[in-house]
Design a protein around this motif. Sequence first.
Motif, PDB file in Angstrom:
ATOM      1  N   LEU A  75      49.233 -52.075 -31.422  1.00 14.13           N
ATOM      2  CA  LEU A  75      48.411 -53.288 -31.458  1.00 14.13           C
ATOM      3  C   LEU A  75      49.127 -54.407 -32.203  1.00 14.13           C
ATOM      4  CD1 LEU A  75      45.741 -54.774 -30.926  1.00 14.13           C
ATOM      5  CD2 LEU A  75      44.892 -53.821 -33.076  1.00 14.13           C
ATOM      6  N   ARG A  76      49.747 -54.084 -33.332  1.00 11.14           N
ATOM      7  CA  ARG A  76      50.444 -55.120 -34.104  1.00 11.14           C
ATOM      8  C   ARG A  76      51.601 -55.707 -33.295  1.00 11.14           C
ATOM      9  NH1 ARG A  76      49.151 -51.564 -38.452  1.00 11.14           N
ATOM     10  NH2 ARG A  76      51.123 -50.444 -38.212  1.00 11.14           N
ATOM     11  N   ASN A  77      52.307 -54.878 -32.562  1.00 14.89           N
ATOM     12  CA  ASN A  77      53.395 -55.380 -31.714  1.00 14.89           C
ATOM     13  C   ASN A  77      52.844 -56.288 -30.616  1.00 14.89           C
ATOM     14  OD1 ASN A  77      55.355 -53.972 -33.148  1.00 14.89           O
ATOM     15  ND2 ASN A  77      55.275 -52.192 -31.787  1.00 14.89           N
ATOM     16  N   THR A 130      45.357 -59.961 -20.560  1.00 14.16           N
ATOM     17  CA  THR A 130      46.523 -59.368 -21.232  1.00 14.16           C
ATOM     18  C   THR A 130      46.093 -58.249 -22.167  1.00 14.16           C
ATOM     19  OG1 THR A 130      47.562 -61.550 -21.188  1.00 14.16           O
ATOM     20  CG2 THR A 130      48.601 -59.884 -22.559  1.00 14.16           C
ATOM     21  N   LEU A 131      45.035 -58.493 -22.948  1.00  9.56           N
ATOM     22  CA  LEU A 131      44.557 -57.466 -23.868  1.00  9.56           C
ATOM     23  C   LEU A 131      43.929 -56.298 -23.106  1.00  9.56           C
ATOM     24  CD1 LEU A 131      44.250 -56.548 -26.749  1.00  9.56           C
ATOM     25  CD2 LEU A 131      42.137 -57.861 -26.923  1.00  9.56           C
ATOM     26  N   LEU A 132      43.257 -56.586 -22.008  1.00 12.09           N
ATOM     27  CA  LEU A 132      42.700 -55.503 -21.179  1.00 12.09           C
ATOM     28  C   LEU A 132      43.806 -54.600 -20.649  1.00 12.09           C
ATOM     29  CD1 LEU A 132      39.877 -57.271 -19.098  1.00 12.09           C
ATOM     30  CD2 LEU A 132      39.585 -55.378 -20.707  1.00 12.09           C
ATOM     31  N   SER A 133      44.925 -55.211 -20.271  1.00  9.84           N
ATOM     32  CA  SER A 133      46.071 -54.418 -19.799  1.00  9.84           C
ATOM     33  C   SER A 133      46.580 -53.517 -20.911  1.00  9.84           C
ATOM     34  CB  SER A 133      47.187 -55.345 -19.308  1.00  9.84           C
ATOM     35  OG  SER A 133      46.767 -56.104 -18.200  1.00  9.84           O
ATOM     36  N   TRP A 134      46.647 -54.042 -22.152  1.00 14.29           N
ATOM     37  CA  TRP A 134      47.079 -53.219 -23.290  1.00 14.29           C
ATOM     38  C   TRP A 134      46.121 -52.042 -23.497  1.00 14.29           C
ATOM     39  CZ3 TRP A 134      44.528 -52.080 -27.860  1.00 14.29           C
ATOM     40  CH2 TRP A 134      45.290 -51.407 -28.830  1.00 14.29           C
ATOM     41  N   MET A 135      44.832 -52.292 -23.408  1.00 10.96           N
ATOM     42  CA  MET A 135      43.844 -51.218 -23.585  1.00 10.96           C
ATOM     43  C   MET A 135      44.050 -50.104 -22.565  1.00 10.96           C
ATOM     44  SD  MET A 135      40.362 -53.463 -24.230  1.00 10.96           S
ATOM     45  CE  MET A 135      40.168 -54.537 -25.650  1.00 10.96           C
ATOM     46  N   ILE A 147      27.874 -59.567 -31.619  1.00  9.52           N
ATOM     47  CA  ILE A 147      28.749 -60.674 -31.236  1.00  9.52           C
ATOM     48  C   ILE A 147      29.436 -60.272 -29.932  1.00  9.52           C
ATOM     49  CG2 ILE A 147      30.824 -61.982 -31.842  1.00  9.52           C
ATOM     50  CD1 ILE A 147      30.081 -61.359 -34.822  1.00  9.52           C
ATOM     51  N   LEU A 148      29.294 -61.075 -28.922  1.00 12.52           N
ATOM     52  CA  LEU A 148      29.935 -60.784 -27.643  1.00 12.52           C
ATOM     53  C   LEU A 148      31.428 -61.099 -27.731  1.00 12.52           C
ATOM     54  CD1 LEU A 148      29.433 -59.945 -24.665  1.00 12.52           C
ATOM     55  CD2 LEU A 148      29.209 -62.384 -24.150  1.00 12.52           C
ATOM     56  N   TYR A 149      32.248 -60.195 -27.173  1.00 10.31           N
ATOM     57  CA  TYR A 149      33.690 -60.408 -27.179  1.00 10.31           C
ATOM     58  C   TYR A 149      34.221 -60.246 -25.760  1.00 10.31           C
ATOM     59  CZ  TYR A 149      38.674 -59.668 -27.940  1.00 10.31           C
ATOM     60  OH  TYR A 149      40.043 -59.752 -27.873  1.00 10.31           O
ATOM     61  N   GLU A 206      46.033 -63.940 -29.440  1.00 10.28           N
ATOM     62  CA  GLU A 206      45.025 -62.876 -29.344  1.00 10.28           C
ATOM     63  C   GLU A 206      44.525 -62.403 -30.712  1.00 10.28           C
ATOM     64  OE1 GLU A 206      43.874 -61.901 -26.555  1.00 10.28           O
ATOM     65  OE2 GLU A 206      45.362 -62.514 -25.067  1.00 10.28           O
ATOM     66  N   SER A 207      45.137 -62.907 -31.783  1.00  4.73           N
ATOM     67  CA  SER A 207      44.844 -62.325 -33.095  1.00  4.73           C
ATOM     68  C   SER A 207      43.516 -62.785 -33.685  1.00  4.73           C
ATOM     69  CB  SER A 207      45.983 -62.641 -34.076  1.00  4.73           C
ATOM     70  OG  SER A 207      46.136 -64.041 -34.212  1.00  4.73           O
ATOM     71  N   TYR A 208      43.014 -63.955 -33.277  1.00  4.42           N
ATOM     72  CA  TYR A 208      41.765 -64.470 -33.845  1.00  4.42           C
ATOM     73  C   TYR A 208      40.716 -64.684 -32.758  1.00  4.42           C
ATOM     74  CZ  TYR A 208      43.954 -65.220 -38.367  1.00  4.42           C
ATOM     75  OH  TYR A 208      44.585 -65.026 -39.560  1.00  4.42           O
ATOM     76  N   VAL A 209      39.469 -64.466 -33.145  1.00  7.98           N
ATOM     77  CA  VAL A 209      38.337 -64.658 -32.237  1.00  7.98           C
ATOM     78  C   VAL A 209      37.376 -65.636 -32.900  1.00  7.98           C
ATOM     79  CG1 VAL A 209      36.409 -63.569 -31.046  1.00  7.98           C
ATOM     80  CG2 VAL A 209      38.554 -62.308 -31.366  1.00  7.98           C
ATOM     81  N   GLN A 210      37.053 -66.723 -32.208  1.00  2.23           N
ATOM     82  CA  GLN A 210      36.114 -67.705 -32.738  1.00  2.23           C
ATOM     83  C   GLN A 210      34.684 -67.268 -32.409  1.00  2.23           C
ATOM     84  OE1 GLN A 210      37.250 -70.247 -34.553  1.00  2.23           O
ATOM     85  NE2 GLN A 210      35.171 -70.924 -35.075  1.00  2.23           N
ATOM     86  N   VAL A 211      33.850 -67.144 -33.436  1.00  7.85           N
ATOM     87  CA  VAL A 211      32.467 -66.694 -33.250  1.00  7.85           C
ATOM     88  C   VAL A 211      31.547 -67.903 -33.333  1.00  7.85           C
ATOM     89  CG1 VAL A 211      30.626 -65.201 -34.108  1.00  7.85           C
ATOM     90  CG2 VAL A 211      33.023 -64.472 -34.276  1.00  7.85           C
TER      91      VAL A 211
END
Length: 255
Positions: free
Chosen positions: A223-225, A87-92, A80-82, A233-238
Motif C-alpha cells: 500500500l505504501r508503495n 487505480t486503487l480498485l486495481s490494487w485491491m 462516511i462513504l468512500y 490517493e493518500s488523502y480523502v476529503q470528508v
Amino acid sequence: MAGLSLIGEYSSDSEDEKLSSKKEENQRYNAGKRLPLPQSIKTWKGVDHHTEVTDDPSQHEGKIRSFKHERGTWATLVYILYKPSETLLSWMNLIRTHHSIEDGKIFEEFHVSLTRTVPLKFHWIDSFVEGVKKISENSNQFAMELTDVKVYCNDNKTRTFLGICCENDEALNDLTEALNKLLNEYLLPRFYEEASHHVSFLWCLDNQEERLKVKLPSLSSSLRNFIAENPQESYVQVQELHCKVGNRLYTFNLR
C-alpha cells in the motif's frame, strides 16, 4: 297531557337505545376490520407482522447477520462513504492474487463506519435521523489520510476483513463520540472502545485473523508503495455523513 309526555319520553328512550345499539354494532364491526397499511410504510424494508424470518446464510454468500430480524426494527448504520479510484480498485484486486487470498471477496461499496450496525425501533427513526443531522451541522469538513493495512474480525467471528486505516484522530473521534452520545439515548451499543477507523476492502468467511496477520507487513508495504506512486490517493476529503436505516439512505453535509 301527562300521558303524551310519558309517551314522548318512552319514544325518546327507545330511539336512544336503538342508536346506542347501532353504534355498538358498528364499533364491533369496525374493530374486526384492519386498516390498510400506509403506502409510505410499505416501502420500508422490514419484517411483516406475524412473519417469522429465518436467516439463511446461503442466500447471502455465507454471511451471518449480527442480530436477528425483529418485527418493527431496522438495521441502522452511520458512516462516511468512500469511492476509490479505478487505480486503487486495481490494487485491491491485485492483493488477492499476489498474496494468495483468492477466497477473499472485494466489496462492491466502501465506507468508514462511525457506529456499529444497530437495531433501531421504527418509532425512533425520525428522532434518531434528526440527531445525526444536528451532529453533521455542528461538525467541520476534514481530510483523512490512508496509511496502512490491518486485519479485523466481526464480533461473532464469522467474517474477517482487510481494511485500510484512516487517520485523523481528532475529527473521527469527535464524530464517533457525538454519535455514541446519541446511541446512548436509545440504549443502543456504542462504537468499539478502541476505535480503529478504516475502509474494509476485502472479506473472507470465518475467523482468518491469524492467517492474514502474517501477510500484514507485505500488504502494508504494498500500500505504501502504491501511495508513493499515486500520492493523490493518500488523502480523502470528508464533506458529508450517511445514515442508512433499512433500505433508506439519508445524507447530511458537514459545515
